[in-house]
Write a protein that holds these residues in place. Sequence first.
Motif, PDB file in Angstrom:
ATOM      1  N   GLN A  57     112.977  71.706  12.264  1.00  0.00           N
ATOM      2  CA  GLN A  57     111.786  70.898  12.549  1.00  0.00           C
ATOM      3  C   GLN A  57     112.137  69.733  13.470  1.00  0.00           C
ATOM      4  O   GLN A  57     111.409  69.441  14.412  1.00  0.00           O
ATOM      5  CB  GLN A  57     111.168  70.378  11.256  1.00  0.00           C
ATOM      6  CG  GLN A  57     110.459  71.445  10.459  1.00  0.00           C
ATOM      7  CD  GLN A  57     110.009  70.950   9.096  1.00  0.00           C
ATOM      8  OE1 GLN A  57     110.498  69.948   8.568  1.00  0.00           O
ATOM      9  NE2 GLN A  57     109.080  71.675   8.492  1.00  0.00           N
ATOM     10  N   ALA A  58     113.259  69.082  13.207  1.00  0.00           N
ATOM     11  CA  ALA A  58     113.687  67.970  14.057  1.00  0.00           C
ATOM     12  C   ALA A  58     114.049  68.454  15.452  1.00  0.00           C
ATOM     13  O   ALA A  58     113.708  67.810  16.453  1.00  0.00           O
ATOM     14  CB  ALA A  58     114.862  67.236  13.424  1.00  0.00           C
ATOM     15  N   VAL A  59     114.733  69.595  15.544  1.00  0.00           N
ATOM     16  CA  VAL A  59     115.081  70.172  16.847  1.00  0.00           C
ATOM     17  C   VAL A  59     113.816  70.452  17.644  1.00  0.00           C
ATOM     18  O   VAL A  59     113.712  70.111  18.832  1.00  0.00           O
ATOM     19  CB  VAL A  59     115.925  71.464  16.669  1.00  0.00           C
ATOM     20  CG1 VAL A  59     116.002  72.260  17.953  1.00  0.00           C
ATOM     21  CG2 VAL A  59     117.324  71.122  16.164  1.00  0.00           C
ATOM     22  N   ASP A  60     112.842  71.065  17.006  1.00  0.00           N
ATOM     23  CA  ASP A  60     111.594  71.406  17.698  1.00  0.00           C
ATOM     24  C   ASP A  60     110.822  70.155  18.105  1.00  0.00           C
ATOM     25  O   ASP A  60     110.333  70.056  19.232  1.00  0.00           O
ATOM     26  CB  ASP A  60     110.720  72.306  16.822  1.00  0.00           C
ATOM     27  CG  ASP A  60     111.309  73.691  16.645  1.00  0.00           C
ATOM     28  OD1 ASP A  60     112.206  74.081  17.436  1.00  0.00           O
ATOM     29  OD2 ASP A  60     110.891  74.395  15.700  1.00  0.00           O
ATOM     30  N   GLU A  61     110.715  69.199  17.201  1.00  0.00           N
ATOM     31  CA  GLU A  61     109.978  67.969  17.510  1.00  0.00           C
ATOM     32  C   GLU A  61     110.667  67.162  18.610  1.00  0.00           C
ATOM     33  O   GLU A  61     110.007  66.546  19.446  1.00  0.00           O
ATOM     34  CB  GLU A  61     109.816  67.111  16.268  1.00  0.00           C
ATOM     35  CG  GLU A  61     108.921  65.908  16.510  1.00  0.00           C
ATOM     36  CD  GLU A  61     108.696  65.075  15.264  1.00  0.00           C
ATOM     37  OE1 GLU A  61     108.380  63.884  15.423  1.00  0.00           O
ATOM     38  OE2 GLU A  61     108.837  65.597  14.142  1.00  0.00           O
ATOM     39  N   ALA A  62     111.985  67.175  18.631  1.00  0.00           N
ATOM     40  CA  ALA A  62     112.735  66.408  19.627  1.00  0.00           C
ATOM     41  C   ALA A  62     112.506  66.917  21.052  1.00  0.00           C
ATOM     42  O   ALA A  62     112.727  66.183  22.009  1.00  0.00           O
ATOM     43  CB  ALA A  62     114.220  66.427  19.300  1.00  0.00           C
ATOM     44  N   ARG A  63     112.054  68.156  21.191  1.00  0.00           N
ATOM     45  CA  ARG A  63     111.770  68.700  22.523  1.00  0.00           C
ATOM     46  C   ARG A  63     110.618  67.970  23.198  1.00  0.00           C
ATOM     47  O   ARG A  63     110.595  67.844  24.412  1.00  0.00           O
ATOM     48  CB  ARG A  63     111.449  70.184  22.433  1.00  0.00           C
ATOM     49  CG  ARG A  63     112.659  71.031  22.197  1.00  0.00           C
ATOM     50  CD  ARG A  63     112.357  72.508  22.428  1.00  0.00           C
ATOM     51  NE  ARG A  63     113.558  73.254  22.169  1.00  0.00           N
ATOM     52  CZ  ARG A  63     113.779  73.941  21.048  1.00  0.00           C
ATOM     53  NH1 ARG A  63     112.862  73.995  20.115  1.00  0.00           N
ATOM     54  NH2 ARG A  63     114.924  74.575  20.885  1.00  0.00           N
ATOM     55  N   THR A  64     109.651  67.520  22.394  1.00  0.00           N
ATOM     56  CA  THR A  64     108.470  66.886  22.970  1.00  0.00           C
ATOM     57  C   THR A  64     108.345  65.407  22.613  1.00  0.00           C
ATOM     58  O   THR A  64     107.480  64.726  23.150  1.00  0.00           O
ATOM     59  CB  THR A  64     107.192  67.621  22.523  1.00  0.00           C
ATOM     60  OG1 THR A  64     107.136  67.624  21.094  1.00  0.00           O
ATOM     61  CG2 THR A  64     107.190  69.054  23.048  1.00  0.00           C
ATOM     62  N   ALA A  65     109.178  64.936  21.697  1.00  0.00           N
ATOM     63  CA  ALA A  65     109.101  63.531  21.269  1.00  0.00           C
ATOM     64  C   ALA A  65     109.483  62.614  22.424  1.00  0.00           C
ATOM     65  O   ALA A  65     110.353  62.928  23.223  1.00  0.00           O
ATOM     66  CB  ALA A  65     110.033  63.297  20.081  1.00  0.00           C
ATOM     67  N   ASP A  66     108.804  61.492  22.484  1.00  0.00           N
ATOM     68  CA  ASP A  66     109.083  60.520  23.531  1.00  0.00           C
ATOM     69  C   ASP A  66     109.312  59.156  22.886  1.00  0.00           C
ATOM     70  O   ASP A  66     108.373  58.423  22.601  1.00  0.00           O
ATOM     71  CB  ASP A  66     107.904  60.461  24.515  1.00  0.00           C
ATOM     72  CG  ASP A  66     108.191  59.569  25.693  1.00  0.00           C
ATOM     73  OD1 ASP A  66     109.377  59.320  25.992  1.00  0.00           O
ATOM     74  OD2 ASP A  66     107.220  59.115  26.328  1.00  0.00           O
ATOM     75  N   PHE A  67     110.576  58.864  22.587  1.00  0.00           N
ATOM     76  CA  PHE A  67     110.937  57.575  22.001  1.00  0.00           C
ATOM     77  C   PHE A  67     112.378  57.276  22.384  1.00  0.00           C
ATOM     78  O   PHE A  67     113.130  58.164  22.788  1.00  0.00           O
ATOM     79  CB  PHE A  67     110.750  57.573  20.476  1.00  0.00           C
ATOM     80  CG  PHE A  67     111.647  58.529  19.738  1.00  0.00           C
ATOM     81  CD1 PHE A  67     112.865  58.111  19.227  1.00  0.00           C
ATOM     82  CD2 PHE A  67     111.266  59.849  19.538  1.00  0.00           C
ATOM     83  CE1 PHE A  67     113.695  58.977  18.544  1.00  0.00           C
ATOM     84  CE2 PHE A  67     112.086  60.721  18.853  1.00  0.00           C
ATOM     85  CZ  PHE A  67     113.307  60.288  18.353  1.00  0.00           C
ATOM     86  N   ASP A  68     112.740  56.027  22.251  1.00  0.00           N
ATOM     87  CA  ASP A  68     114.106  55.616  22.556  1.00  0.00           C
ATOM     88  C   ASP A  68     114.983  55.952  21.356  1.00  0.00           C
ATOM     89  O   ASP A  68     114.878  55.328  20.303  1.00  0.00           O
ATOM     90  CB  ASP A  68     114.152  54.119  22.852  1.00  0.00           C
ATOM     91  CG  ASP A  68     115.553  53.630  23.195  1.00  0.00           C
ATOM     92  OD1 ASP A  68     116.479  54.463  23.303  1.00  0.00           O
ATOM     93  OD2 ASP A  68     115.718  52.410  23.356  1.00  0.00           O
TER      94      ASP A  68
END
Length: 147
Positions: free
Chosen positions: A111-122
Amino acid sequence: MELRSVEELMDLLYACRGERPAAGPGGGPGEPHGHALRTAALLRRRHPADKELQVAGLVSPVGRLLWPGDPAAGTADAVRPLLGARVARLVRRQAHPEAWDHDDDLVSLRQAVDEARTADFDAGVLEDWRTVLELTAARNARLGLVD
């Protein structure tokens, strides 16, 4: 190749900066270094006490540099002596969806791998993770002496 020190691992993780994303299934936008930092940061937020899970999310890009054919297995084999069996198992099995079924840790990691593809944060910088890597390696070394 087996990684024997956090410094060796950090060098490889730094070398992942600017690498091209993987093509095909599992590949996503952004370069692997930033994706790994975001994945680890998301896992830190959701599972603050589980350093091994966080580290498993961080080390995945190493395999793309060293073993383009089977990066998950290569990464798992390389980090096992340094970071332990659990981190190696998570890294190896995250590439195999059939392994996720009854493993909450793998589901959290994916879930974290998938979310990190589109997440936009520092997500910070790699150096922020040195202490976590050192603690994980030290814990593994202590456990290794007992085995």
